[in-house]
Design a protein around this motif. Structure first.
Motif, short mmCIF file in Angstrom:
data_model
loop_
_atom_site.label_atom_id
_atom_site.label_comp_id
_atom_site.label_asym_id
_atom_site.label_seq_id
_atom_site.Cartn_x
_atom_site.Cartn_y
_atom_site.Cartn_z
N ILE A 1 18.23 35.06 64.34
CA ILE A 1 19.28 34.50 63.47
C ILE A 1 20.38 33.54 63.82
O ILE A 1 20.04 32.65 64.44
N SER B 1 20.39 30.54 66.96
CA SER B 1 21.55 29.35 66.76
C SER B 1 21.97 29.20 68.21
O SER B 1 22.14 27.87 68.03
N ALA C 1 16.49 40.08 60.39
CA ALA C 1 16.38 38.80 60.41
C ALA C 1 17.76 38.03 60.85
O ALA C 1 17.85 37.13 61.54
N LEU C 2 18.76 38.46 59.70
CA LEU C 2 20.43 38.07 60.90
C LEU C 2 20.16 38.04 62.42
O LEU C 2 20.85 37.59 62.83
#
Length: 155
Positions: free
Chosen positions: A131, A135, A127-128
């Motif tokens: 993201i 971003s 997930a990091l």
């Protein structure tokens, strides 16, 4: 040479699995093949970095998924989710999730904590990676839009 065959085997296996999920989830036409390639690339990057660190492998593979999905979304003018969901599936820590639930049912707290830690680590770092890439894409779009608006204000 052994690493090359291991990565090739991982690529082929993940491609077949991702292809099956793409068909199952109802992707159409060329998107099935492209989504399966994304899953194969992500799993291959996970296998490549796994000897170094499980967290690094999960992060890099999540980043590869997101970057590949955003690139294809831009090229084919379609949502990134079409590619991202299928590309993530080979990396889902299914065995750890199963072991976590099994340990909880049988009250094996040592196995439960170890499996839960692995599950959350893998999921969190995937997930990091996603993201951070998403971003960066949004940041790049905002910078480009602001740059265009700045040019139009100066004219």
């Amino acid at each position: 040479m052994e690493l090359v065959f291991k990565l090739l085997y991982a690529f082929i296996a993940a491609f077949i699995a991702s292809f099956g999920f793409a068909v199952f989830f109802g992707n159409r036409g060329k998107y099935i093949f492209l989504a399966a390639i994304g899953g194969a690339l992500a799993w291959t990057s996970y296998i490549y970095f796994l000897p170094i660190s499980m967290a690094l492998a999960a992060y890099v593979s999540g980043s590869v998924c997101a970057a590949y999905s955003e690139l294809l979304a831009k090229i084919y003018k379609s949502p990134a989710a079409i590619f991202l969901i299928i590309a993530i599936l080979p990396m889902v820590p299914g065995a750890d999730i199963f072991n976590t639930m099994k340990a909880a049912v049988f009250q094996d707290y040592t196995l439960f904590s170890r499996s839960l830690n692995n599950t959350l680590t893998i999921s969190g770092f995937i997930a990091l990676g996603i993201i951070i890439i998403f971003s960066l894409v949004v940041l790049q779009k905002n910078i480009r839009r602001n740059w265009r608006n700045k040019d139009s204000m100066l004219s």
